[in-house]
Design a protein around this motif. Structure first.
Motif, PDB file in Angstrom:
ATOM      1  N   ALA A   1     132.752  83.364  -8.712  1.00 14.97           N
ATOM      2  CA  ALA A   1     133.521  83.232  -9.947  1.00 14.97           C
ATOM      3  C   ALA A   1     132.636  82.747 -11.090  1.00 14.97           C
ATOM      4  O   ALA A   1     132.742  83.232 -12.219  1.00 14.97           O
ATOM      5  N   LEU A   2     131.739  81.820 -10.773  1.00 14.90           N
ATOM      6  CA  LEU A   2     130.832  81.296 -11.794  1.00 14.90           C
ATOM      7  C   LEU A   2     129.971  82.414 -12.363  1.00 14.90           C
ATOM      8  O   LEU A   2     129.777  82.532 -13.580  1.00 14.90           O
ATOM      9  N   TYR A   3     129.455  83.251 -11.476  1.00 19.90           N
ATOM     10  CA  TYR A   3     128.607  84.361 -11.903  1.00 19.90           C
ATOM     11  C   TYR A   3     129.423  85.364 -12.724  1.00 19.90           C
ATOM     12  O   TYR A   3     128.947  85.854 -13.748  1.00 19.90           O
ATOM     13  N   ALA A   4     130.647  85.611 -12.283  1.00 19.64           N
ATOM     14  CA  ALA A   4     131.506  86.544 -13.019  1.00 19.64           C
ATOM     15  C   ALA A   4     131.790  86.003 -14.412  1.00 19.64           C
ATOM     16  O   ALA A   4     131.759  86.743 -15.395  1.00 19.64           O
TER      17      ALA A   4
ATOM     18  N   LYS B   1     137.105  91.702  -1.639  1.00 21.20           N
ATOM     19  CA  LYS B   1     138.538  91.447  -1.861  1.00 21.20           C
ATOM     20  C   LYS B   1     138.707  90.154  -2.662  1.00 21.20           C
ATOM     21  O   LYS B   1     138.188  89.116  -2.276  1.00 21.20           O
ATOM     22  N   PRO B   2     139.433  90.194  -3.788  1.00 22.25           N
ATOM     23  CA  PRO B   2     139.583  88.998  -4.639  1.00 22.25           C
ATOM     24  C   PRO B   2     140.075  87.774  -3.875  1.00 22.25           C
ATOM     25  O   PRO B   2     139.685  86.656  -4.202  1.00 22.25           O
ATOM     26  N   GLN B   3     140.903  87.945  -2.849  1.00 21.19           N
ATOM     27  CA  GLN B   3     141.404  86.755  -2.147  1.00 21.19           C
ATOM     28  C   GLN B   3     140.316  86.081  -1.307  1.00 21.19           C
ATOM     29  O   GLN B   3     140.512  84.970  -0.820  1.00 21.19           O
ATOM     30  N   ASP B   4     139.148  86.745  -1.143  1.00 18.21           N
ATOM     31  CA  ASP B   4     138.045  86.139  -0.397  1.00 18.21           C
ATOM     32  C   ASP B   4     136.997  85.508  -1.323  1.00 18.21           C
ATOM     33  O   ASP B   4     136.043  84.897  -0.849  1.00 18.21           O
ATOM     34  N   PHE B   5     137.153  85.681  -2.628  1.00 17.93           N
ATOM     35  CA  PHE B   5     136.089  85.267  -3.543  1.00 17.93           C
ATOM     36  C   PHE B   5     135.825  83.763  -3.485  1.00 17.93           C
ATOM     37  O   PHE B   5     136.709  82.970  -3.176  1.00 17.93           O
ATOM     38  N   THR B   6     134.569  83.400  -3.805  1.00 14.56           N
ATOM     39  CA  THR B   6     134.164  81.994  -3.718  1.00 14.56           C
ATOM     40  C   THR B   6     133.859  81.436  -5.106  1.00 14.56           C
ATOM     41  O   THR B   6     133.803  82.181  -6.091  1.00 14.56           O
TER      42      THR B   6
ATOM     43  N   GLN C   1     143.583  79.809 -13.417  1.00 19.23           N
ATOM     44  CA  GLN C   1     142.960  81.119 -13.209  1.00 19.23           C
ATOM     45  C   GLN C   1     141.636  81.193 -13.963  1.00 19.23           C
ATOM     46  O   GLN C   1     141.604  81.507 -15.146  1.00 19.23           O
ATOM     47  N   PRO C   2     140.504  80.939 -13.300  1.00 16.75           N
ATOM     48  CA  PRO C   2     139.219  80.882 -13.995  1.00 16.75           C
ATOM     49  C   PRO C   2     138.710  82.239 -14.482  1.00 16.75           C
ATOM     50  O   PRO C   2     138.098  82.326 -15.531  1.00 16.75           O
ATOM     51  N   THR C   3     138.920  83.313 -13.729  1.00 21.19           N
ATOM     52  CA  THR C   3     138.369  84.613 -14.138  1.00 21.19           C
ATOM     53  C   THR C   3     139.505  85.599 -14.382  1.00 21.19           C
ATOM     54  O   THR C   3     140.679  85.239 -14.329  1.00 21.19           O
ATOM     55  N   ASN C   4     139.141  86.856 -14.623  1.00 21.14           N
ATOM     56  CA  ASN C   4     140.170  87.883 -14.812  1.00 21.14           C
ATOM     57  C   ASN C   4     140.899  88.205 -13.516  1.00 21.14           C
ATOM     58  O   ASN C   4     141.987  88.738 -13.539  1.00 21.14           O
ATOM     59  N   ASN C   5     140.258  87.892 -12.386  1.00 22.56           N
ATOM     60  CA  ASN C   5     140.916  88.134 -11.109  1.00 22.56           C
ATOM     61  C   ASN C   5     142.068  87.152 -10.933  1.00 22.56           C
ATOM     62  O   ASN C   5     141.973  85.996 -11.341  1.00 22.56           O
ATOM     63  N   PRO C   6     143.152  87.604 -10.334  1.00 23.12           N
ATOM     64  CA  PRO C   6     144.304  86.714 -10.165  1.00 23.12           C
ATOM     65  C   PRO C   6     144.086  85.722  -9.029  1.00 23.12           C
ATOM     66  O   PRO C   6     144.805  85.727  -8.035  1.00 23.12           O
ATOM     67  N   VAL C   7     143.058  84.862  -9.160  1.00 16.16           N
ATOM     68  CA  VAL C   7     142.763  83.871  -8.124  1.00 16.16           C
ATOM     69  C   VAL C   7     142.685  82.509  -8.798  1.00 16.16           C
ATOM     70  O   VAL C   7     142.077  82.372  -9.851  1.00 16.16           O
ATOM     71  N   SER C   8     143.294  81.500  -8.184  1.00 16.72           N
ATOM     72  CA  SER C   8     143.250  80.158  -8.767  1.00 16.72           C
ATOM     73  C   SER C   8     142.010  79.416  -8.291  1.00 16.72           C
ATOM     74  O   SER C   8     141.356  79.827  -7.327  1.00 16.72           O
TER      75      SER C   8
END
Lengths: 315, 343
Positions: free
Chosen positions: A266-269, A257-262, A86-93
């Protein structure tokens, strides 16, 4: 130029030989001085890269690197493990982010190349009314930065809302497909122009022979041009892929939508959370994102530059 | 489809052939349009129509309130957006249109000059016969090019961090040798407000990004220069030596003469790319301090993405289009004017 390189063969041979003998010897002092300069340049080239690699090995308990070390104290791979999970606070791997970036990059580059090559063929080989005007249109669009179509595409795609049975409300703007459309809008002119430039360099003898044998335009295109253009198609697709893999403007603007993030989002976040996240996470993430295109680029470099008629994809 | 092709081949329309210019066997083919349809259909919908739509938007006060499908159409404001952009009368902080253009031009010029000079110098260095490890250096020097620009920008931003950035750490490491205290190197590279050089009104962030973009930009110039250098026949240097030419004369009259036609188009291309470079300004200095390192592309993105001023953003992009058009026309003229340059 050719006239200077065509003296009698025997004479040329001796000239090259003596030339080689004289030129290949570099005085040792000069050699060492030049080596020193070369190593100096090498250090500046490698410095940021080494820094990131070393930082990515920091343990997570260390929020910032402790000075400049090639290998930090207690090196560990836990930053990589965390970033993959999980790279960011969003629950996305990482894999989910990479999957979205991969879908965007693959679809947009494949479509642009497939649609682009037929137009490139027409521009390179066929005569038709309005050829120069249409070519100017392509060049004009190519000249524009990607940001030029951002506003209208955002507004227009945002208006397309469909209610689908399973997904529910689907807004084209807030979807990977919307981002892909926006990317193709910039990538297609590049693909056409680059492929046309390459097709222009393919000698015409084969096609002339085929047309003497009664081949139609379509047969020439599919049986002669397409196979010959394969390297350029691959290179154009690869460059399109790389630009889609780290695409930022459209994804950041369109997707919520977090499930669409690229990956780029994530790098910018992560960069925005510099104060709160350990730098080792950011470094590990940056390395994971950069490695796939960098490896292909590094080893296929000669091949890429030969299939590239113009510079790079607009960023 | 297949029936049309032979017909066109048999009945060439000569009067079009002259107009068409360039290209293949000099016959007009109607089948050509079939090859163009997919590309122009797609471009028409997702590129050309949006660009026209943007022109319409630029004359309205399009904003967030008009985004919904059911929203009323935006009000027509005529040339207001254009006037406000050009006179810097927008109600957003640090917006100065003239400053942005000037900064953008200075940014592009200074970068390209440095890239070309460094690229040529290093290519000449690596072209020295008998130099050890030439192939190794050539392979390693290309590394900055293969890293995605967004990674380069974000990593360099961290490198310029005032406290833990690698640049300050390295400088204080070197500074110790000269007895300079380490606290001296707490330079806030990307945010320092005072200009480092008093008589040049450019913030420190400009120089910092110039260094980053130089790191990123010279290797490709060196590749292009190397290609040109390797096309120079040895005989020319030998002939010059026989005639008693000095190394400087050889460099000026042979090396430079061969490099010029190769480097010039690439320099012009690099100018346009650098002019529109988004990543460094957006990710590193974030336009700061006080918007002084904002470029046209980053400002356009901010107007739309952060301020959500769609109408104003559209007008800004239309103006940007004309600026880029002017630059393209000038550079095209330059390329043509120098294309006739013969050896």
């Amino acid at each position: 130029m050719t006239s200077t390189t065509a003296p009698a063969p025997a004479l040329a041979k001796t000239a090259v030989k003596t030339g080689k003998l004289r030129r290949d010897r570099l005085p040792l002092g000069r050699q060492l001085l030049l080596q020193l300069i070369c190593i100096g340049i090498l250090i500046t080239v490698l410095f940021p890269i080494m820094w990131v690699v070393s930082m990515s090995l920091d343990p997570l308990s260390r929020s910032r690197p402790e000075g400049l070390n090639l290998i930090p104290a207690n090196p560990t791979l836990e930053a990589y493990a965390q970033v993959i999970q999980q790279p960011t606070n969003n629950p996305v791997s990482f894999l989910e982010l990479a999957k979205n970036s991969f879908i965007i990059a693959c679809t947009s580059s494949l479509f642009s190349v497939l649609i682009g090559v037929s137009a490139a063929y027409a521009f390179s080989r066929l005569h038709f009314r309005g050829r120069s005007v249409l070519m100017l249109v392509i060049l004009g669009v190519l000249m524009l930065p990607a940001v030029a179509t951002l506003t209208p595409l955002f507004v227009m795609l945002n208006k397309i809302v469909v209610t689908l049975p399973v997904i529910g409300e689907f807004n084209l703007r807030n979807s990977l497909m919307g981002v892909i459309l926006a990317i193709i809008s910039g990538l297609l002119p590049f693909a056409i122009w680059n492929l046309k430039g390459y097709l222009d360099t393919i000698p015409r003898e084969l096609e002339e022979a085929a047309s003497v044998d009664g081949a139609t335009t379509n047969q020439t295109f599919f049986k002669i041009i397409l196979p010959l253009a394969t390297p350029a198609l691959a290179v154009t697709a690869f460059l399109g892929f790389v630009s889609g893999w780290t695409e930022f403007y459209f994804s950041w603007m369109f997707l919520t939508k977090p499930q669409d993030f690229t990956l780029a989002m994530a790098l910018y976040a992560m960069q925005g959370q510099f104060t709160s996240t350990p730098w080792s996470l950011f470094a590990a993430f940056a390395i994971l994102v950069a490695i796939p295109p960098a490896v292909v680029y590094f080893f296929a470099q000669r091949w890429i530059t030969s299939g590239l008629a113009i510079g790079a994809v607009k960023g | 489809m297949t029936a049309a092709a032979p017909a066109a081949a048999v009945k060439p329309r000569r009067r079009w052939a002259g107009l068409a210019g360039g290209g293949g066997g000099g016959r007009v083919s109607r089948v050509a349009y079939l090859y163009l349809v997919p590309a122009f259909l797609v471009m028409g919908i997702i590129t050309l129509y949006p660009l026209l739509y943007q022109v319409w938007m630029s004359f309205t006060d399009y904003g967030v309130q008009n985004l919904r499908e059911t929203a009323p159409p935006p009000a027509w404001v005529g040339l207001d957006n254009y006037v406000n952009v050009l006179t810097s009368a927008l109600a957003i902080p640090n917006f100065d249109f003239l400053r942005i253009i000037l900064y953008n031009l200075v940014w592009a010029f200074s970068n390209v000059i440095i890239h070309v000079v460094l690229g040529v110098a290093i290519a000449v260095l690596l072209n020295t016969r008998g130099l050890w490890f030439r192939r190794f250096y050539r392979a390693m020097y290309i590394l900055p090019v293969v890293i995605p620009p967004i990674i380069v920008a974000t990593v360099w931003r961290a490198m310029y961090d005032a406290q833990d950035g690698a640049v300050n750490l390295m400088l204080s490491g070197v500074g110790v040798l000269f007895r300079i205290p380490p606290d001296f190197f707490q330079i806030d590279w990307l945010r320092q407000v005072e200009d480092p050089i008093a008589f040049i009104p450019l913030p420190l962030a400009f120089y910092a990004m110039l260094i980053t973009n130089t790191w990123l930009g010279w290797p490709l110039n060196a590749v292009v220069a190397t290609g040109a250098l390797q096309s120079i026949p040895n005989e020319l240097y030998e002939a010059a030596e026989i005639d008693g030419a000095s190394s400087w004369q050889k460099f000026r009259n042979i090396t430079m003469a061969y490099l010029r036609p190769a480097m010039l188009p690439y320099a012009i291309y690099g100018f346009v790319i650098t002019f529109n470079l988004f990543h460094l300004s957006y990710f590193m200095s974030q336009g700061g301090p006080f918007g002084r390192t904002e470029q046209l592309v980053t400002q356009a993105y901010r107007l739309v993405n952060e301020q959500q001023l769609y109408g104003v953003g559209a007008a800004f992009c239309v103006i940007m289009f004309f600026i880029l058009l002017a630059i393209t026309l000038v550079t095209n003229w330059l390329t043509k004017a120098t294309a006739t340059y013969n050896l």
